[in-house]
Design an enzyme around this catalytic site. Structure first.
Site, mmCIF file in Angstrom:
data_model
loop_
_atom_site.group_PDB
_atom_site.id
_atom_site.type_symbol
_atom_site.label_atom_id
_atom_site.label_comp_id
_atom_site.label_asym_id
_atom_site.label_seq_id
_atom_site.Cartn_x
_atom_site.Cartn_y
_atom_site.Cartn_z
ATOM 1 N N ASN A 23 112.019 20.906 1.451
ATOM 2 C CA ASN A 23 112.132 22.221 0.823
ATOM 3 C C ASN A 23 112.987 23.200 1.624
ATOM 4 O O ASN A 23 113.414 24.217 1.094
ATOM 5 C CB ASN A 23 110.733 22.799 0.544
ATOM 6 C CG ASN A 23 110.037 22.049 -0.582
ATOM 7 O OD1 ASN A 23 110.675 21.266 -1.300
ATOM 8 N ND2 ASN A 23 108.746 22.262 -0.729
ATOM 9 N N ARG A 95 114.347 20.541 -9.197
ATOM 10 C CA ARG A 95 113.881 21.908 -9.295
ATOM 11 C C ARG A 95 114.765 22.847 -8.464
ATOM 12 O O ARG A 95 115.111 23.951 -8.879
ATOM 13 C CB ARG A 95 112.440 21.939 -8.771
ATOM 14 C CG ARG A 95 111.819 23.308 -8.689
ATOM 15 C CD ARG A 95 111.349 23.781 -10.026
ATOM 16 N NE ARG A 95 110.761 25.111 -9.965
ATOM 17 C CZ ARG A 95 110.709 25.931 -10.990
ATOM 18 N NH1 ARG A 95 111.199 25.572 -12.149
ATOM 19 N NH2 ARG A 95 110.161 27.115 -10.876
ATOM 20 N N ARG A 124 107.053 26.205 -15.409
ATOM 21 C CA ARG A 124 107.708 26.538 -14.143
ATOM 22 C C ARG A 124 108.745 27.627 -14.420
ATOM 23 O O ARG A 124 109.945 27.371 -14.410
ATOM 24 C CB ARG A 124 108.319 25.284 -13.514
ATOM 25 C CG ARG A 124 107.276 24.226 -13.205
ATOM 26 C CD ARG A 124 107.790 23.098 -12.359
ATOM 27 N NE ARG A 124 107.932 23.481 -10.971
ATOM 28 C CZ ARG A 124 108.172 22.636 -9.980
ATOM 29 N NH1 ARG A 124 108.292 21.348 -10.226
ATOM 30 N NH2 ARG A 124 108.315 23.053 -8.742
ATOM 31 N N ASP A 323 101.143 21.168 -2.501
ATOM 32 C CA ASP A 323 101.851 19.894 -2.388
ATOM 33 C C ASP A 323 101.064 18.839 -1.600
ATOM 34 O O ASP A 323 101.505 17.696 -1.476
ATOM 35 C CB ASP A 323 103.233 20.099 -1.730
ATOM 36 C CG ASP A 323 104.229 20.757 -2.682
ATOM 37 O OD1 ASP A 323 103.879 20.969 -3.859
ATOM 38 O OD2 ASP A 323 105.359 21.055 -2.251
HETATM 39 C C1 UD1 Z 1 108.180 25.442 -4.223
HETATM 40 C C2 UD1 Z 1 108.271 24.020 -3.733
HETATM 41 C C3 UD1 Z 1 107.185 23.166 -4.367
HETATM 42 C C4 UD1 Z 1 105.814 23.805 -4.158
HETATM 43 C C5 UD1 Z 1 105.815 25.272 -4.558
HETATM 44 C C6 UD1 Z 1 104.529 25.983 -4.182
HETATM 45 C C7 UD1 Z 1 110.647 23.830 -3.332
HETATM 46 C C8 UD1 Z 1 111.938 23.230 -3.754
HETATM 47 N N1 UD1 Z 1 109.578 23.490 -4.080
HETATM 48 O O1 UD1 Z 1 108.396 25.396 -5.633
HETATM 49 O O2 UD1 Z 1 107.226 21.888 -3.767
HETATM 50 O O3 UD1 Z 1 104.849 23.126 -4.916
HETATM 51 O O4 UD1 Z 1 106.890 25.970 -3.919
HETATM 52 O O5 UD1 Z 1 104.294 25.883 -2.798
HETATM 53 O O6 UD1 Z 1 110.553 24.539 -2.349
HETATM 54 N N2 UD1 Z 1 106.266 31.536 -10.699
HETATM 55 C C9 UD1 Z 1 106.460 32.466 -11.710
HETATM 56 N N3 UD1 Z 1 107.718 32.955 -11.877
HETATM 57 C C10 UD1 Z 1 108.788 32.583 -11.109
HETATM 58 C C11 UD1 Z 1 108.573 31.641 -10.104
HETATM 59 C C12 UD1 Z 1 107.306 31.124 -9.911
HETATM 60 O O7 UD1 Z 1 105.530 32.816 -12.401
HETATM 61 O O8 UD1 Z 1 109.891 33.081 -11.332
HETATM 62 C C13 UD1 Z 1 104.921 30.969 -10.465
HETATM 63 C C14 UD1 Z 1 104.857 29.461 -10.718
HETATM 64 O O9 UD1 Z 1 104.601 29.173 -12.067
HETATM 65 C C15 UD1 Z 1 103.757 29.026 -9.777
HETATM 66 C C16 UD1 Z 1 103.831 30.016 -8.612
HETATM 67 O O10 UD1 Z 1 104.614 31.116 -9.072
HETATM 68 O O11 UD1 Z 1 102.505 29.187 -10.389
HETATM 69 C C17 UD1 Z 1 104.476 29.469 -7.359
HETATM 70 O O12 UD1 Z 1 105.729 28.913 -7.671
HETATM 71 P P1 UD1 Z 1 106.921 28.890 -6.609
HETATM 72 O O13 UD1 Z 1 106.399 29.283 -5.258
HETATM 73 O O14 UD1 Z 1 108.052 29.650 -7.178
HETATM 74 O O15 UD1 Z 1 107.307 27.362 -6.584
HETATM 75 P P2 UD1 Z 1 108.734 26.732 -6.418
HETATM 76 O O16 UD1 Z 1 109.558 27.609 -5.547
HETATM 77 O O17 UD1 Z 1 109.294 26.321 -7.724
#
Ligand code: UD1
Length: 437
Positions: A23, A95, A124, A323
Site C-alpha cells: 500500500n 484499486r 468502495r 486487512d
Molecule cells: C486502503 C487499502 C486497503 C485497506 C483500506 C482500509 C490501499 C491501496 N488499500 O484502501 O487495503 O483495506 O485502506 O485500511 O492502500 N470511503 C468513503 N469514501 C471515499 C473513500 C472511502 O466513504 O471516498 C469509505 C470506504 O467505503 C471504507 C472506508 O472509507 O468504508 C475506508 O476506506 P479507505 O481507507 O479509503 O480504503 P482504501 O484507501 O480504498
C-alpha cells in the site's frame, strides 16, 4: 491458471523476510510523477499490483530501469511524461489506480482514469477523493460508456482546508499528492494515520516537499514549486528511497506461525506497526516478542498450547487492521470457545466464510461482523481465494489443516504477496504453486 496446494499440519520454524509495503508502493510509484529529478525506489515488492503501476507509468512516458540484482529496486525518470490518460484496462485491475488521479492532477493539472477495480469488498466510493480535488480547484467530470471514468481539470491548484467526512487512506494520500505542488497551504483534517501515509509523506519530503503531521489526524502541506531534492534540479545525485516493510504481510506470517504452533522470526519489520496484531495474539495466548534492534518479531507457540478466545474490532490505524481480519478469523476458528469479529471498514469482507466452512470452520455472519465458534480442527479442502486477504486466510487455514488444501484464483493473492509460497517453504511449509492448464 494456477493454484496453491498445501499439505498442512507442519509447524513453521526459522526466519522469514518481509517485503516492502504494497500500500506504500502503489502510492509512491505514482508519486514519482511529481518529481523534477529521477529517483531510485528500493524495497519495491514483486507483486502484480506493482507491475501494473510500473506499466502505467511507462505508458505515460516514464523511463524505468531495474537496478541491482534483488529485483526490488527501480530507477525512475518522469521527465518526459506525455499523457495524463491512465489506460482503462490497467486502471480497472487495481484499486490503487486512483493514485494516478492525484499524482497526474498535481503534475499536469489534468488527469483521467477509470474508477478503480481491486478487491470486491462492498461499496468502495471515492467521493472523499473527489471532494479533496474539488476543494483544491479541480473540476471532476464522470464520463465513459459505463459512467466509470473520472476526468479532472484545474486551471490552478490552490491550498485550502480539506475536512474528510470519513477517515480514508486513499483520499488522504490523494489529497497529499494533489496538494504538494499547489499554491499556498493545504490542511487535511480527519486524515488517516496508516504507516503508508507517513511513508508517502517521508518520500515526498525527502524530495523537497513540506508536509507536516503525517501520522496524526491533521496534515499540513505548504505547496512547493519543484520536487528536486536538496541538491536541486540538474544535479546528478541519485535520490534513493526505501519503502517501509509490509505490515499486513508481516501480520499474515505472524498468524501462520501461531496456527501451526511454530517458532518463527519475522524479519525486516517495524514492530510498532504490528502492535494491534501483536496485542490480539498475546491476548489469545501466543508468545510474541518484539526485537526492535533486529527489526524483527518472534512468534512462538508450544506444541500442545491452547489458545483463548478473543474479540476483534477492525478500525483505522492504530486500530486492528481490516486487512488482517480474514487471517485472524482463521486463528479464531482454532481456539476453543466463541470469539466475535466486528468489521467497521468494509461491509463485504466475509466472502471467505463459505470457503472456510468447507474446511470445517463454524462462523456465523452477523449484521456488521461474525461470531466464530472455535473448534480446534480444520480439514483440507478445495477452496477459492475470493479476494487478496481472503486468499491469505485460505493459505493460513491450509497450513493449519489436516490433509491437503487446494486454493484456486491465486491471482488475487499475487496482487499483494511477493513469492508467498517460496517464502513459506523457507520456514518449513509444504506448499507448491501448480499449473492447472
Ligand atoms: C486502503 C487499502 C486497503 C485497506 C483500506 C482500509 C490501499 C491501496 N488499500 O484502501 O487495503 O483495506 O485502506 O485500511 O492502500 N470511503 C468513503 N469514501 C471515499 C473513500 C472511502 O466513504 O471516498 C469509505 C470506504 O467505503 C471504507 C472506508 O472509507 O468504508 C475506508 O476506506 P479507505 O481507507 O479509503 O480504503 P482504501 O484507501 O480504498
Amino acid at each position: 491458471m494456477e493454484k496453491f496446494v498445501i499439505n498442512g499440519g507442519l509447524p513453521l520454524k526459522g526466519e522469514i523476510w518481509v517485503s516492502g509495503a504494497k500500500n506504500s508502493a502503489v502510492a509512491i510509484l505514482p508519486a514519482a510523477l511529481l518529481l523534477d529529478v529521477p529517483c531510485i525506489i528500493e524495497n519495491v515488492p514483486d507483486i502484480s499490483d506493482v507491475k501494473i503501476c510500473l506499466k502505467v507509468l511507462q505508458g505515460l512516458g516514464a523511463e524505468i530501469r531495474p537496478v541491482g540484482k534483488n529485483g526490488d529496486t527501480y530507477w525512475i525518470s518522469c521527465k518526459n511524461i506525455n499523457s495524463h490518460y491512465v489506460p482503462y484496462e490497467e486502471a480497472k485491475k487495481m484499486r490503487a489506480s486512483y493514485y494516478f488521479l492525484g499524482a497526474l492532477l498535481g503534475r499536469c493539472h489534468n488527469a483521467c482514469a477509470a474508477m478503480p477495480g481491486g478487491c470486491p469488498l462492498g461499496a468502495r466510493p471515492i467521493d472523499q477523493h473527489l471532494k479533496a480535488f474539488e476543494i483544491l480547484g479541480a473540476k471532476p467530470i464522470i464520463t465513459g460508456r459505463n459512467s466509470d471514468v473520472v476526468e479532472l481539470h484545474a486551471n490552478q491548484l490552490r491550498g485550502d482546508v480539506i475536512s474528510m467526512d470519513v477517515v480514508s487512506v486513499g483520499a488522504t494520500m490523494n489529497a497529499i499528492l494533489a496538494s504538494v505542488k499547489a499554491d499556498g497551504v493545504t490542511i487535511i483534517e480527519n486524515a488517516a494515520k496508516e504507516p503508508h501515509i507517513v511513508d508517502l509523506a517521508n518520500f515526498l519530503n525527502y524530495m523537497g516537499a513540506h508536509i507536516k503531521g503525517a501520522g496524526t489526524d491533521t496534515i499540513k502541506i505548504q505547496g512547493v514549486k519543484k520536487l528536486c531534492g536538496n541538491a536541486g534540479e540538474g544535479s546528478t545525485v541519485d535520490y534513493c528511497y526505501s519503502i517501509v516493510p509490509d505490515q499486513i504481510e508481516a501480520g499474515t506470517f505472524m498468524i501462520a506461525a501461531a496456527v501451526t504452533h511454530g517458532n518463527v522470526f519475522i524479519k525486516g519489520v517495524i514492530p510498532k506497526h504490528l502492535e494491534a496484531i501483536t496485542a490480539k495474539l498475546r491476548d489469545a495466548g501466543v508468545s510474541v516478542t518484539e526485537i526492535e534492534d533486529e527489526d524483527a518479531v518472534h512468534v512462538f507457540v508450544k506444541e500442545n498450547a491452547e489458545f483463548k478466545p478473543t474479540n476483534i474490532k477492525t478500525e483505522p490505524y492504530p486500530g486492528f487492521p481490516t486487512d488482517m481480519q480474514p487471517q485472524m478469523a482463521v486463528f479464531l476458528t482454532l481456539v476453543n470457545g466463541q470469539s466475535t469479529i466486528t468489521e467497521n471498514v468494509w461491509e463485504d469482507r466475509f466472502r471467505y466464510v463459505n470457503e472456510l466452512a468447507k474446511m470445517g470452520a463454524k462462523i456465523d455472519i452477523t449484521q456488521n461482523g461474525a461470531i466464530v465458534q472455535g473448534s480446534a480442527v480444520l480439514k483440507g479442502a478445495d477452496v477459492q481465494a475470493c479476494d487478496l486477504r481472503a486468499g491469505a486466510a485460505m493459505i493460513i487455514a491450509g497450513l493449519a489443516a489436516d490433509g491437503q488444501t487446494s486454493i484456486s484464483d491465486i491471482r488475487h493473492i499475487e496482487r499483494g504477496y511477493a513469492d508467498i509460497a517460496g517464502k513459506l517453504r523457507g520456514i518449513g511449509a509444504d506448499i507448491a504453486k501448480i499449473s492447472t492448464n
